[in-house]
Design an enzyme around this catalytic site. Structure first.
Site, PDB file in Angstrom:
ATOM      1  N   CYS A 135       4.676  -1.834  -2.334  1.00 33.76           N
ATOM      2  CA  CYS A 135       3.894  -2.749  -3.165  1.00 33.76           C
ATOM      3  C   CYS A 135       4.756  -3.367  -4.261  1.00 33.76           C
ATOM      4  O   CYS A 135       4.928  -4.581  -4.324  1.00 33.76           O
ATOM      5  CB  CYS A 135       2.705  -1.998  -3.771  1.00 33.76           C
ATOM      6  SG  CYS A 135       1.626  -3.046  -4.780  1.00 33.76           S
ATOM      7  N   GLU A 208       0.137  -2.911   3.779  1.00 30.15           N
ATOM      8  CA  GLU A 208       0.269  -4.151   2.996  1.00 30.15           C
ATOM      9  C   GLU A 208      -0.010  -5.362   3.888  1.00 30.15           C
ATOM     10  O   GLU A 208      -0.692  -6.302   3.474  1.00 30.15           O
ATOM     11  CB  GLU A 208       1.683  -4.250   2.404  1.00 30.15           C
ATOM     12  CG  GLU A 208       1.934  -3.382   1.195  1.00 30.15           C
ATOM     13  CD  GLU A 208       1.309  -3.943  -0.074  1.00 30.15           C
ATOM     14  OE1 GLU A 208       0.608  -4.969  -0.011  1.00 30.15           O
ATOM     15  OE2 GLU A 208       1.521  -3.339  -1.131  1.00 30.15           O
TER      16      GLU A 208
END
Length: 221
Positions: A135, A208
């Site tokens: 992230c 993600e």
């Protein structure tokens, strides 16, 4: 010497490419991403950041030194500050902080954030920070790559988002995260553990990608 993060990224090269060059990002860069997709993504990412704040709090709790605790605290504060970007952007569409908080979490949000928290609960600081790293590092990489788009298009609809993740502050946070993973690797890594760490990293990276896809899908509903 290749850093531990670079080894993990290389091991998950295909997943990393799919994440950092997803169609959501391509459209965001071009300024053609439907507003509805971006809006849905922002709300879910606001909810995501609440859980990531908890993950960094867990990192502080699991710390064995004051430096470890400080790293967890820094990540927690960065997540809280990042959430304010989402509040500002959503306010432009008349979406309040309270409305964002009351929105149900999408399954992709639940899956990703709880995976990170579960990884941290089961493992040590290295496991947890590896799960967190796609992230913070991925967003900085994406922001830096997309920065020229807002220079070429002064009225770019997503200029504030791109500017945030291209900022020197975010780039510095990412560099520190990479350095800290290397530091943890020196403390905790054995070659027998690398395969498991690579799996953690690849799974978080694929999640993600699923998060971007969620934004595209919700924008079409």
């Amino acid at each position: 010497m290749t850093s531990l993060f670079e080894r993990l990224k290389t091991a998950a090269a295909d997943a990393w490419q799919a994440y950092t060059h997803h169609e959501f990002i391509n459209q965001l860069e071009a300024g053609t991403l439907p507003q509805a997709a971006f809006r849905h993504y922002l709300v879910q990412d606001y909810l995501f950041l609440l859980q990531f704040s908890r993950a960094y709090a867990l990192a502080a709790y699991k710390g064995q030194t004051f430096a470890d605790v400080a790293k967890g605290q820094a990540g927690l504060l960065a997540s809280l500050e990042e959430s304010e970007l989402h509040v500002r952007l959503c306010a432009e569409w008349g979406i309040s902080r309270e409305e964002m908080a009351a929105t149900p979490e999408h399954p992709a949000t639940v899956a990703y954030t709880r995976y990170v928290l579960d990884t941290g609960m089961r493992g040590d600081l290295l496991d947890l920070h590896v799960a967190l790293s796609p992230c913070v590092v991925g967003y900085s990489e994406i922001g830096k790559r997309l920065a020229p788009a807002i220079q070429q298009q002064p009225d770019h609809p997503y200029a504030e988002w791109i500017s945030e993740y291209a900022s020197e502050e975010v780039q510095q946070l990412a560099a520190e995260a990479i350095g800290y993973i290397d530091h943890l690797g020196e403390r905790f890594l054995s070659e027998a553990r690398f395969e498991n760490l690579a799996q953690i990293f690849a799974t978080a990276t694929r999640m993600e990608t699923a998060f971007w896809q969620m934004g595209l899908d919700l924008g079409q509903e």
